[in-house]
Write an enzyme that holds these catalytic residues in place. Structure first.
Site: not given
Ligand code: GDP
Ligand code: IMO
Ligand code: MG
Length: 420
Positions: A13, A16, A40-41, A222
């Site tokens: 998270d 990415k 979840g991207h 991840q």
């Molecule tokens: P990922 O799994 O690495 O793609 O990240 P996620 O989407 O799960 O979580 C990142 C969260 O932060 C999402 O809600 C993005 O919209 C948000 N986000 C990403 N970059 C920034 C930033 O620079 N500032 C803020 N405020 N939100 C961001």
């Molecule tokens: P993105 O790509 C954050 C965590 C889960 C749990 C552990 C194992 O959005 O960054 P799993 O379902 O893979 O067996 O869970 O890994 N986890 C993540 N945490 N971002 C993710 O993906 C994750 N994918 C798995 O919360 O602790």
């Molecule tokens: Mg994510």
């Protein structure tokens, strides 16, 4: 031509999805190399937020090829929902997306097994996303998996029911209730939809595209601290999240790796169980969660929050061979009078800066306090206009890690991205 990799350096998270989307214009191809619907991207443009789970984050750029590589585990039911809710018409997505024959399938019973294993673990549960990731990769490694290419075989259904029966035998040992039929129908509809897509030995496609001079970006899921080998095992995911995973997850030689873009948040978050040395179980952590909207993009669970952890970041940089750092969510720390960065760990009275093998040892972070930045920076688009205290924060990270921060993200929108 080389292939560049963008991956997370923390516990996932890091942003990415947003950054892959933002830098996609510089690439011809975006390819996911591991993970599955546990990811979840999020990405945002024109005031609309999209969350992708299986589909690479280059999908919104019409002229780009997107590839789901062999290292990914694919749940057809999740895939179908994602394709249908994406926005562009299905025919358009079919043009933009290619899926590896060798990607393993997540079966409905993999999800049930994931839930059954977790419920048996009680307090020591991993906090899995319950998407069936662990059981699907287990079957892959034990050579019991079904792969995307298999759906094109005439006897696919027979193969499916053989696998189902093996899983049901395992489930007999668990007093775990489940409703298979409910999920299975959607899963088979997903199989039908998958059959309309280009399903290929994408390792050839990728290497041919590289030979033709095309620019490819590999998108990680991840984060490094959730890596199966190097994360805080067993509180990890079941795939290789590091740069080496891009070689095995796409079929490219290590010699063809170019840049490795390592993403980190200006602080840390973690969903699920496992060690988190800089975790803040106080009002500061609560404030980070609230300001940063730190709730899982896949499960909606609150993310644990804490200060930036340099020993973990240096470990991730070493494992991945990071060539450039990208820092996200700098805007979330706006308004903090002081910000902290953990530079080492105090363990039994001695300072360490290495990641331990075990998860039990008491670790006390040693912090350096830095000046915060009061100003809202979400509208800044030029590095020189960032507050001097944020520039000092960045310089501190660069000095500690020896890698330059070449991008700073100041908001979720694709335009809120500052390149140096
Ligand atoms: P990922 O799994 O690495 O793609 O990240 P996620 O989407 O799960 O979580 C990142 C969260 O932060 C999402 O809600 C993005 O919209 C948000 N986000 C990403 N970059 C920034 C930033 O620079 N500032 C803020 N405020 N939100 C961001
Ligand atoms: P993105 O790509 C954050 C965590 C889960 C749990 C552990 C194992 O959005 O960054 P799993 O379902 O893979 O067996 O869970 O890994 N986890 C993540 N945490 N971002 C993710 O993906 C994750 N994918 C798995 O919360 O602790
Ligand atoms: Mg994510």
């Amino acid at each position: 031509m080389n292939i560049d990799i963008l991956l997370g350096l923390q516990w996932g998270d890091e942003g990415k999805g947003k950054l892959v989307d933002a830098i996609s214009p510089a690439y011809d191809v975006v390819a996911r190399f591991q993970g599955g619907p546990n990811a979840g991207h999020s990405l945002e443009f024109n005031n609309v937020k999209h969350v992708l789970h299986l589909i690479p984050s280059g999908i919104f750029h019409p002229e780009k090829i997107n590839i789901i590589g062999n290292g990914v585990v694919v749940d057809p039911a999740v895939f179908k929902k994602e394709v249908e809710e994406l926005g562009p018409p299905v025919e358009e997505i079919i043009k933009r997306l290619v899926i590896s024959t060798r990607a393993n399938l997540i079966l409905p019973t993999h999800r049930i097994l994931d839930a059954a294993y977790e419920s048996q673990k009680g307090n020591s549960k991993i906090g899995s996303t319950l998407k069936g990731i662990g059981p699907a990769y287990t079957d892959k490694a034990s050579r019991n998996g079904l792969r995307v290419g298999d759906i094109l075989l005439k006897d696919f259904e027979t193969l499916y029911y053989e696998h189902l029966s093996a899983h049901l035998d395992i489930l007999k040992n668990y007093s775990f209730e489940f409703d298979l039929k409910k999920y299975e129908a959607g899963w088979f509809e997903g199989i039908e939809l998958l059959r309309k897509f280009r399903i290929e030995n994408t390792e050839y496609l990728i290497n041919e595209l590289l030979s033709a001079g095309k620019k490819i970006l590999a998108e990680g899921a991840q984060g490094t601290m959730l890596d199966l080998d190097f994360g805080s095992y067993p509180f990890v995911t079941s795939s290789s999240t590091i740069s080496a995973g891009a070689c095995t997850g796409l079929g490219v030689s290590p010699k063809k790796i170019g840049e490795v873009f390592g993403i980190f948040k200006a602080y840390c978050t973690r969903v699920g169980s496992g060690p988190f040395p800089t975790e803040l179980n106080d009002s500061t952590g609560e404030l980070m969660r609230k300001k940063g909207c730190e709730f899982g993009a896949t499960t909606g669970r609150p993310r644990r929050c804490g200060w930036l952890d340099i020993p973990a970041l240096k470990y991730a940089i070493m494992l991945n061979g990071v060539t450039r750092l990208f820092m996200t969510k700098a805007d979330i720390l706006s308004g903090f009078r002081k910000v902290k960065i953990c530079t080492s760990y105090l363990i039994e009275g001695r300072e360490h800066d290495r990641i331990l093998f075990d998860n039990q040892t008491q670790i006390d972070p040693v912090y350096t306090d830095l000046e915060g930045w009061e100003k809202d920076i979400s509208d800044v688009r030029d590095f020189k206009n960032l507050p001097s205290s944020l520039k000092a924060f960045i310089e501190f990270v660069e000095n500690q890690t020896g890698v330059s921060v070449s991008m700073v993200s100041v908001g979720p929108d694709r335009t809120a991205t500052i390149f140096r």
